[in-house]
Design a protein around this motif. Structure first.
Motif, PDB file in Angstrom:
ATOM      1  N   GLY A 214       0.828  -1.201   0.000  1.00 19.65           N
ATOM      2  CA  GLY A 214       0.000   0.000   0.000  1.00 19.65           C
ATOM      3  C   GLY A 214       0.855   1.241   0.000  1.00 19.65           C
ATOM      4  O   GLY A 214       2.015   1.222   0.433  1.00 19.65           O
ATOM      5  N   ASN A 216       0.896   5.870   0.052  1.00 18.80           N
ATOM      6  CA  ASN A 216       0.317   7.182   0.340  1.00 18.80           C
ATOM      7  C   ASN A 216       1.129   8.179  -0.472  1.00 18.80           C
ATOM      8  O   ASN A 216       2.317   8.357  -0.214  1.00 18.80           O
ATOM      9  CB  ASN A 216       0.418   7.473   1.839  1.00 18.80           C
ATOM     10  N   ARG A 258       4.056   0.761   2.653  1.00 17.52           N
ATOM     11  CA  ARG A 258       4.159  -0.361   3.582  1.00 17.52           C
ATOM     12  C   ARG A 258       4.458  -1.618   2.786  1.00 17.52           C
ATOM     13  O   ARG A 258       3.817  -1.884   1.762  1.00 17.52           O
ATOM     14  CB  ARG A 258       2.859  -0.555   4.366  1.00 17.52           C
ATOM     15  N   SER A 381      -3.712   7.198  -5.398  1.00 15.40           N
ATOM     16  CA  SER A 381      -3.583   7.856  -4.104  1.00 15.40           C
ATOM     17  C   SER A 381      -3.371   9.357  -4.275  1.00 15.40           C
ATOM     18  O   SER A 381      -3.999  10.175  -3.592  1.00 15.40           O
ATOM     19  CB  SER A 381      -2.418   7.249  -3.324  1.00 15.40           C
ATOM     20  N   ARG A 387      -4.748   9.533  -0.028  1.00  8.78           N
ATOM     21  CA  ARG A 387      -5.266   8.467   0.836  1.00  8.78           C
ATOM     22  C   ARG A 387      -4.441   7.204   0.656  1.00  8.78           C
ATOM     23  O   ARG A 387      -3.875   6.942  -0.408  1.00  8.78           O
ATOM     24  CB  ARG A 387      -6.740   8.179   0.552  1.00  8.78           C
ATOM     25  N   TRP A 388      -4.386   6.393   1.714  1.00  2.90           N
ATOM     26  CA  TRP A 388      -3.706   5.101   1.633  1.00  2.90           C
ATOM     27  C   TRP A 388      -4.453   4.220   0.646  1.00  2.90           C
ATOM     28  O   TRP A 388      -5.671   4.055   0.722  1.00  2.90           O
ATOM     29  CB  TRP A 388      -3.642   4.439   3.001  1.00  2.90           C
ATOM     30  N   THR A 389      -3.687   3.638  -0.271  1.00  6.41           N
ATOM     31  CA  THR A 389      -4.279   2.880  -1.369  1.00  6.41           C
ATOM     32  C   THR A 389      -3.558   1.552  -1.509  1.00  6.41           C
ATOM     33  O   THR A 389      -2.329   1.501  -1.588  1.00  6.41           O
ATOM     34  CB  THR A 389      -4.170   3.675  -2.690  1.00  6.41           C
ATOM     35  N   ARG A 405      -8.682   1.450   2.210  1.00  9.53           N
ATOM     36  CA  ARG A 405      -7.956   2.243   3.208  1.00  9.53           C
ATOM     37  C   ARG A 405      -7.191   1.289   4.104  1.00  9.53           C
ATOM     38  O   ARG A 405      -7.731   0.284   4.545  1.00  9.53           O
ATOM     39  CB  ARG A 405      -8.950   3.077   4.026  1.00  9.53           C
TER      40      ARG A 405
END
Length: 406
Positions: A214, A216, A258, A381, A387-389, A405
């Motif tokens: 993911g 951001n 992440r 994102s 936004r977290w994608t 999310r």
């Protein structure tokens, strides 16, 4: 495929920057490495016959064709090397694989996730018939980065916690630089994100053995209109004309990430870092140590051993030129450096070895698809105010089906 085991005919599609780099690799590989095939640089393909003929003479290719489709039925071509802009990767690669040709395709794999999914699915079917494919992330073949991967895999850094990756260039800082194809979304897919950001995404995942799950992100286009290029050169603005066109890709992309193994990452890709020509840097921090790679010193790796006593602690500079280091036994005595072009030679050597051994090469088209999903998640994102994608790793679904999310 009807090629005798000792000979492999190669066709190159595209002959500009990457075509020249790949040509050097095909010309050099057999002179320093023991290859399982004699490489026949059979055909160069380009739309402009006069320019392609000049390139073939300069780069060492035997014949010229102006339509890549002419390669599909040729018995003297067993491998197609794709060095074109991203908008043609999918069409050429899919057709070549379905025709039974091995494929080497430059990065990023495609311009969209949907194209990359189709390419990966075709490659998987072709592999069942012994037809191999690889995407050209050449920085994996820098010996220092290959050594970094070995150190991480051996546990020398312990639990990986942080990754910091940068790829900085400055070649379009001048607002009068023309609107070349790399600045057009329909040709390039994205800007700095796909052109150089794809490299650091792949390099980071390669070195630490984890995948990004993911992001951001934010992106920016600093110069939104540029002069139209001349029809002939393509690299200079139209003389005496005020005509401009829109830049439809990003100039810079920054994102947090992440990894699926728990590590955190920060990534920066820009073509507006004034003074930086081709600055790729990767730092990895673990519970037992750290490492740093800087392409400006590509024959070196900085390693920190966290177990050393405080009065002896510090980063150690490893000169990666020993014959025991990845790829280096084929080159020069220790201390004699290699360069950028050697990474493409190593790419060719690995590809041919995998074809001969009946192995699926790495990075595969599936690996290229995964990077494409990361790029798509970054764009999504950034378009949604950071936004977290999620990166949509499910091969059966596109990115939109798996974004969430985090």
């Amino acid at each position: 495929m009807s090629a005798p085991p000792s000979r492999l005919g190669v066709a190159l599609v595209g002959y500009a920057f990457m075509g020249a780099a790949h040509s050097q690799a095909w010309r050099t590989a057999g002179r320093f490495f023991d290859l399982p095939y004699e490489v026949d640089r059979r055909v160069l393909c380009g739309r402009d016959r006069e320019a392609a003929t000049a390139a073939a003479s300069r780069l060492g290719w035997t014949e010229v064709v102006t339509d890549w489709r002419a390669l599909l039925d040729r018995d003297d071509v067993q491998l197609v090397d794709i060095c074109t802009p991203g908008d043609s990767h999918a069409e050429i690669a899919v057709a070549a694989l379905e025709a039974g040709k091995h494929v080497l395709c430059e990065k990023p794999l495609a311009n969209t996730v949907a194209e990359a999914e189709r390419m990966a699915a075709t490659a998987a079917r072709a592999a069942g018939r012994g037809v191999r494919s690889m995407v050209g992330f050449n920085y994996r073949r820098v010996p220092a980065l290959a050594l970094a991967r070995k150190l991480v895999a051996a546990g020398r850094l312990g639990e990986i916690r942080h990754v910091r990756a940068q790829y900085l260039q400055d070649w379009i800082v001048d607002p009068t630089f023309p609107l070349v194809w790399r600045l057009q979304k329909e040709r390039a897919g994205s800007g700095a994100l796909g052109d150089i950001g794809a490299h650091i995404v792949d390099a980071a995942q390669f070195v630490i053995g984890q995948r990004i799950r993911g992001v951001n992100a934010m992106t920016e286009t600093f110069v939104r209109r540029r002069p139209l290029p001349t029809a002939s050169a393509g690299l200079s603005a139209s003389a005496g004309s005020d005509a401009t066109g829109p830049v439809t890709v990003d100039d810079a992309a920054l994102f947090l990430a992440r990894f699926d193994g728990g590590a955190l990452g920060s990534f920066e890709a820009t073509r507006f870092a004034t003074g930086r020509k081709n600055a790729l840097r990767l730092e990895v921090n673990g519970s037992k140590g750290s490492l740093v790679f800087d392409f400006d010193a590509m024959n070196e790796l900085q390693v920190y051993d966290g177990s050393a006593p405080a009065d002896e602690a510090g980063f150690t500079r490893i000169q990666v030129t020993e014959p025991t280091h990845p790829y280096m036994a084929a080159w020069w005595p220790p201390g004699h450096l290699i360069g950028y072009e050697h990474t493409f030679t190593h790419e060719v050597v690995d590809l041919l070895g995998d074809i001969a051994a009946g192995r699926d090469p790495e990075p595969s088209f599936a690996d290229g698809l995964q990077v494409q999903r990361v790029l798509a998640a970054v764009e999504e994102s950034a378009a949604d105010e950071g936004r977290w994608t999620g990166c949509g790793d499910d091969p059966a679904a596109g990115t939109a089906a798996t974004n969430r999310r985090l």
